[in-house]
Design a protein around this motif. Structure first.
Motif, mmCIF file in Angstrom:
data_model
loop_
_atom_site.group_PDB
_atom_site.id
_atom_site.type_symbol
_atom_site.label_atom_id
_atom_site.label_comp_id
_atom_site.label_asym_id
_atom_site.label_seq_id
_atom_site.Cartn_x
_atom_site.Cartn_y
_atom_site.Cartn_z
ATOM 1 N N VAL A 181 -6.111 0.038 -7.624
ATOM 2 C CA VAL A 181 -5.284 -1.164 -7.560
ATOM 3 C C VAL A 181 -4.519 -1.332 -8.872
ATOM 4 O O VAL A 181 -5.077 -1.138 -9.956
ATOM 5 N N VAL A 182 -3.246 -1.700 -8.760
ATOM 6 C CA VAL A 182 -2.445 -2.130 -9.913
ATOM 7 C C VAL A 182 -1.946 -3.538 -9.582
ATOM 8 O O VAL A 182 -1.242 -3.732 -8.587
ATOM 9 N N LEU B 10 0.862 -1.176 0.000
ATOM 10 C CA LEU B 10 0.000 0.000 0.000
ATOM 11 C C LEU B 10 0.900 1.228 0.000
ATOM 12 O O LEU B 10 1.706 1.413 0.923
ATOM 13 N N LEU B 11 0.781 2.041 -1.037
ATOM 14 C CA LEU B 11 1.658 3.190 -1.229
ATOM 15 C C LEU B 11 0.868 4.485 -1.152
ATOM 16 O O LEU B 11 -0.291 4.556 -1.582
ATOM 17 N N SER C 10 -8.372 -6.839 1.305
ATOM 18 C CA SER C 10 -8.118 -6.429 2.692
ATOM 19 C C SER C 10 -7.262 -5.171 2.760
ATOM 20 O O SER C 10 -7.531 -4.263 3.555
ATOM 21 N N VAL C 11 -6.236 -5.106 1.908
ATOM 22 C CA VAL C 11 -5.300 -3.983 1.950
ATOM 23 C C VAL C 11 -5.904 -2.723 1.339
ATOM 24 O O VAL C 11 -5.702 -1.602 1.839
ATOM 25 N N ALA C 12 -6.649 -2.875 0.245
ATOM 26 C CA ALA C 12 -7.169 -1.712 -0.492
ATOM 27 C C ALA C 12 -8.485 -1.189 0.070
ATOM 28 O O ALA C 12 -8.983 -0.152 -0.389
ATOM 29 N N CYS D 132 -2.810 0.662 -4.171
ATOM 30 C CA CYS D 132 -2.438 -0.708 -3.828
ATOM 31 C C CYS D 132 -1.743 -1.342 -5.018
ATOM 32 O O CYS D 132 -2.307 -1.389 -6.118
ATOM 33 N N VAL D 133 -0.522 -1.836 -4.811
ATOM 34 C CA VAL D 133 0.258 -2.475 -5.876
ATOM 35 C C VAL D 133 0.505 -3.926 -5.487
ATOM 36 O O VAL D 133 1.029 -4.207 -4.402
#
Length: 522
Positions: free
Chosen positions: A324-325, A269-270, A312-314, A283-284
């Protein structure tokens, strides 16, 4: 065709020399010889019509530490027990060696930058400098960034599968030759985010990570959980992003017999580094799914595990998902059920054979039908590719009196309700590439070696959704997600064989790097 039946060697054949004399007496001799670019198990070299005739005598037959000279070699010097290795392609043709895999001059592969800004595609040569479409410049209300996905070919895997690279000159396969080329590509394209697959652990620690850190990248790495010492890395520029979280995903589960493979994923997560305080994070994800074409059940389960982690992360506080990528080597071809599931967000796998999931398996093997459900309930992932424990935890928050037993019951009930042949996920994902050239319909390829040339590498991204205002005549607008600004063009199989396939003197992996530029509207 032959008095004695030929012996099969893979997809090729061998036959005694006396049979070859009878069958090839009135035809060009070299059209029956093994064409260069593929291996042979016989103790003499590859010959082609460009280098050989009945009166020609090759100066050297072997490439080895000791050079054996055979200036007096002639066809009649072969004994009656000698065997000639025949290509199945040549046995079915009266012509020269297959034109798609002839050895040709070494050169540079020309790839163009295709701009897709405001739905107007432009092309300009990217070699030599970084061209920027004037329509796609940064401004205060948007954040532009580029992403590269690149399977750099682990040296250990190369050596373990050397039969895939017999078309290559030996020097170009050495890591000491390959890594400078790979680093040169990374420097040249200068992407803001790198998603690398088949990153060998020892090379990562001693060469890859230090080199990338010197270029301004922060690197995160996850190695496979088994004996193969490679993994996935995500690297991003300090100047563009800050790191919010690192989330590795291990697809091996000792308690689940289905998940006995050591593939992995990595999700970061950036946070874009821009003054705007309300900027959405990005989110990558990066992965390398199982290769085995006959185990689509494992591939789909690995993908579901990755999507559950991304979910969960995004996930954001308002219930939506940040952009998301998702990059990687998915070992699946365009149009396959697995590929369609990623793009369409749904898949009905009822009656689907496990060997057809990825679209790679062409034989009659792998015809066992996918079980329902594909993965067992104790994996903790629903048919919607989210963690079921998250759903249980929501129940726990709304009812403080829920006991452990009740939690277990709830988990089982949720699973039972969702058992069906329908999979889904919550992301609106598009592929950066179209996979076919629009003018000719010829397939693009991302990997090319002695056995195949296909697309298995992808960059998927959260695409903007079209929304049309309710008033008549109102314009269609785009909301949410990322806008694709441009991409580095791919090539055809024929293009790659003009430089002797992959790897070659200038491209040091058997995969091409994928590169895309995105815009995040603020």
């Amino acid at each position: 065709m032959f008095p004695h039946h030929p012996k099969s060697v893979g997809r090729d054949w061998t036959t005694p020399w006396e049979n070859l004399q009878k069958c090839c007496w009135n035809r060009h001799f070299s059209s029956c010889m093994r064409w260069p670019g593929h291996y042979s198990r016989v103790p003499y070299p590859y010959l082609s019509s460009r280098h050989f005739s009945l009166k020609w005598r090759p100066p050297c037959l072997f490439e080895s530490r000791t050079q054996y000279q055979y200036y007096n070699w002639r066809p009649d010097h072969l004994t009656q027990t000698s065997w000639i290795h025949l290509s199945s392609s040549i046995m079915n043709s009266e012509g020269d060696e297959p034109s798609s895999k002839r050895r040709r001059h070494q050169g540079t592969i020309k790839r163009n930058w295709e701009y897709i800004c405001n739905r107007n595609k432009e092309k300009s040569d990217i070699l030599g400098d970084k061209n920027v479409d004037p329509k796609c410049e940064d401004s205060e209300n948007k954040f532009d960034f580029s992403v590269m996905s690149y399977n750099i070919l682990s040296q250990d895997l190369l050596e373990d599968n050397s039969h895939l690279y017999r078309h290559c000159r030996r020097p170009v396969l050495h890591w000491s030759f390959r890594f400078p080329n790979i680093l040169k590509e990374i420097k040249h394209f200068d992407a803001d985010v790198l998603c690398l697959q088949e990153v060998q652990e020892d090379h990562y620690g001693t060469e890859i990570r230090p080199s990338l850190e010197s270029l301004g990248y922060h690197c995160e790495y996850k190695m496979r959980t088994g004996r193969k010492p490679d993994g996935c890395a995500i690297c991003f520029k300090h100047s563009k992003f800050s790191l919010l979280s690192v989330n590795p995903v291990e697809f091996y589960r000792p308690d689940i017999p289905l998940l006995d493979r050591d593939n992995i994923g990595l999700v970061l997560l950036l946070q874009p580094k821009i003054p705007c305080a309300s900027t959405s994070s990005i989110c990558v994800a990066n992965t390398h799914l199982l290769y085995n074409p006959r185990r689509g059940d494992i591939k789909l389960t690995q993908l579901a595990m990755l999507l559950a982690e991304i979910s969960s992360v995004a996930h954001q506080k308002d219930g939506s998902f940040c952009p998301v990528v998702m990059c990687g080597d998915f070992n699946s071809v365009p149009g396959s059920p697995l590929y369609s599931f990623i793009k369409e967000g749904k898949l009905n796998y009822e009656g689907l054979a496990i060997g057809k999931v990825s679209g790679q398996e062409q034989s009659s093997r792998g015809q066992r039908i996918l079980s329902m459900p594909i993965w067992p309930p104790n994996l903790g992932i629903s048919q919607s590719c989210v963690y079921e424990v998250q759903q249980v935890s929501k129940v726990e928050k709304t009812d403080g009196d829920v006991t452990q037993a009740q939690l277990g019951e709830t988990d089982v009930l949720v699973t039972a309700e969702k058992v069906s042949s329908h999979l889904q996920h919550h992301f609106s994902l598009s592929s950066v590439y179209s996979h076919y050239f629009p003018d000719t319909g010829i397939p693009e390829v991302t990997t090319c070696h002695s056995r195949s040339a296909i697309t298995v590498d992808y960059i998927f991204y959260s695409s903007e959704k079209e929304v049309t205002a309710e008033q008549p005549g109102a314009e269609t607008s785009l909301i949410g997600g990322l806008k694709l600004l441009g991409r580095l063009s791919l090539l055809t199989e024929q293009d790659l064989w003009t430089v002797n396939g992959l790897p070659n003197e200038n491209n040091s992996s058997d995969h091409l790097p994928l590169l895309a530029k995105f815009r995040l509207e603020l």
